[in-house]
Scaffold this active site. Structure first.
Site, PDB file in Angstrom:
ATOM      1  CB  SER A  34      59.201 133.431  45.608  1.00  0.00           C
ATOM      2  OG  SER A  34      58.552 132.796  46.698  1.00  0.00           O
ATOM      3  CG  ASP A  73      65.173 131.645  51.094  1.00  0.00           C
ATOM      4  OD1 ASP A  73      64.318 131.634  52.002  1.00  0.00           O
ATOM      5  OD2 ASP A  73      64.938 131.256  49.935  1.00  0.00           O
ATOM      6  CG  HIS A  96      62.139 133.799  49.771  1.00  0.00           C
ATOM      7  ND1 HIS A  96      62.481 132.567  49.259  1.00  0.00           N
ATOM      8  CD2 HIS A  96      60.893 134.066  49.303  1.00  0.00           C
ATOM      9  CE1 HIS A  96      61.480 132.113  48.515  1.00  0.00           C
ATOM     10  NE2 HIS A  96      60.512 132.992  48.521  1.00  0.00           N
TER      11      HIS A  96
END
Length: 484
Positions: free
Chosen positions: A178, A404, A461
């Protein structure tokens, strides 16, 4: 009065500064797990920055395979400001939480069959400062930034191998997920450059890895529109009109362009009830703004945590339609990490952390919003660092959950293509895990630099959280220098 209390806290911490040297504790058992741990866990602090005022807390698990030869990797969480215990329990760590079960008055733990510690020595680092159990000894050291965090993490790695000379020769990789995609290539280049400049100890840096990595903030946000169209969340007509009216720039669209603003509003209406982190999961957060802002972080139910006893947390959180909210799973980690016996077992320094948080929301990144009180978002794109690394003898692995929408594979492929690498032995070729299609891969190279890019079919994600077996198989093959 509040300022006075803060000063008193720092005075108390400084009064014990004689112990603020690199510390290591071998943890042989943990509340919630029956019996001794079947792997070697070490926790500790390493001071970085000016006067080592930033005390970074880490968990280190030796490889369960061949620790003397397996890679040494550091894993960084996102946010910024999310504790790495999230990775330890939910993504790539050796343990999982047994939802609805309790032991020693904390959530019960069990072993994770897909732990990356089976093939690597892993440092789970609470960084930047004021993340997880990390803290500072001075008020001035509280505020951090992208550049500060990268420099401090690189300093941490040199000091770690200095204190653990056994691992000096192990291949070293900088990894994470991330928002850490901003700092990972910066840290990696910092370590290569330090070796060039003769910094000691010399580290055996071999490359880096990013999962659904935020890299080019504007480009990654812009790519959400194309992704939404590809997965049929918006119509072709709306997609093409928005492209034309906004001149392909949605993240920084001209607010005086009325038609563009109307198009963006209509796009956001179409996706407002979609979970941006995993488009198939129920939406348990406020409405998503797809192309202008929108970066939800599950806060967890603070009211439940404070008002209910430990055993009041259910095994599952059920909405009226029967859907499961993932955020309640994280509440178990918050309860576990704030237990006094847990902190004692981990040897967390008493009085340094008032409350462990899954994510420090004073650092939460929202595109287009100003920097937060404790963190300055001063790097807009880390692509330039990837470009520098293409001149190195370096390996890179980038993987993206294909469900995602927050940092979609569309934007990731775009910045990879901007590196002008040559595609080698595969281009969007399927790879298989347990006989099933796990996703698609493309491999690139230039001179001594190689990059493997893989999608993870069905993952969101935080890809290892959604598809742990597939992600474990990817990294196992990559660490072994085998084709994905």
């Amino acid at each position: 009065m509040q300022k006075q209390n803060i000063c008193v806290l720092f005075i108390l911490v400084l009064a014990s500064s004689t112990i603020l040297v690199s510390s290591q504790t071998i943890v042989k058992s943990l509340p919630g797990y029956p019996g001794p741990l079947p792997f070697k866990l070490e926790t500790g602090y390493i001071g970085v920055g000016e006067d080592e005022a930033v005390q970074l807390f880490y968990y280190f698990v030796e490889s369960e395979g061949n620790p003397d030869e397996d890679p040494l990797i550091i894993w960084l969480a996102g946010g910024p400001g999310c504790g790495t215990l999230r990775a330890f329990f939910f993504e790539i760590g050796p343990m999982q939480i047994k939802y609805g079960s309790y032991m020693d008055n904390v959530p019960a733990l069990q072993l994770d069959p897909n732990s990356w510690t089976k093939v690597a020595n892993i440092i789970y680092l609470d960084a930047p400062t004021l993340t997880g159990y990390s803290y500072t000894t001075t008020p001035d050291a509280v505020r951090s930034s992208d550049t500060d965090s990268a420099a401090q993490t690189a300093e941490f790695m040199r000091k770690f191998v200095r204190d653990h000379p056994r691992f000096l020769k192990n291949p070293m990789y900088i990894t994470g997920i991330s928002y850490s995609g901003i700092v990972i290539p910066m840290i990696t280049e910092n370590l290569y450059r330090g070796n060039d400049e003769g910094l000691e100890p010399k580290v055996n840096i071999q490359g880096y890895m990013g999962g659904n990595p935020l890299t080019d903030k504007t480009g990654d946000i812009n790519s959400r529109l194309e992704y939404a169209y590809r997965v049929a969340l918006i119509s072709q007509e709306l997609y093409e009109a928005t492209q034309k009216d906004c001149n392909y720039n949605y993240a920084e669209a001209d607010s005086n362009n009325l038609q563009c603003m109307l198009d963006i509003d209509e796009v956001n209406q179409r996706v407002g009830d979609i979970n941006i982190q995993q488009i198939l999961d129920p939406d348990c957060d406020p409405a998503t703004n797809l192309v202008r802002g929108g970066n939800p972080i599950t806060k967890g139910s603070r009211r439940i945590l404070k008002e209910n006893a430990i055993k009041m947390l259910p095994a599952r959180s059920i909405l009226t339609d029967g859907a499961v909210c993932r955020g309640v799973y994280y509440d178990y980690a918050t309860l576990w990490a704030n237990d006094k016996n847990v902190m004692k077992a981990l040897n967390v320094r008493e009085g340094t952390v008032k409350e462990w948080l899954l994510c420090n929301l004073d650092m939460k990144y929202n595109y287009g919003k100003p920097s937060m009180p404790q963190y300055e978002f001063n790097v807009q794109s880390s692509v330039v660092y990837h470009q520098k690394l293409t001149q190195r003898n370096c390996r890179a692995l980038i993987f993206s959950g294909d469900h995602d929408m927050m940092v979609s594979h569309v934007g990731t492929r775009a910045w990879i293509n901007s590196l002008n690498l040559s595609i080698t032995d595969s281009d969007w070729e399927a790879y298989y895990v347990n006989g099933q299609n796990g996703g698609y891969k493309t491999t690139y190279a230039r001179d001594n630099y190689t990059l493997a890019f893989a999608t993870v079919k069905g993952a969101g994600h935080t890809a290892p959280e959604f598809k742990p077996a597939e992600c474990f198989e990817i990294v196992k093959r990559w660490f072994a220098h085998r084709p994905i």
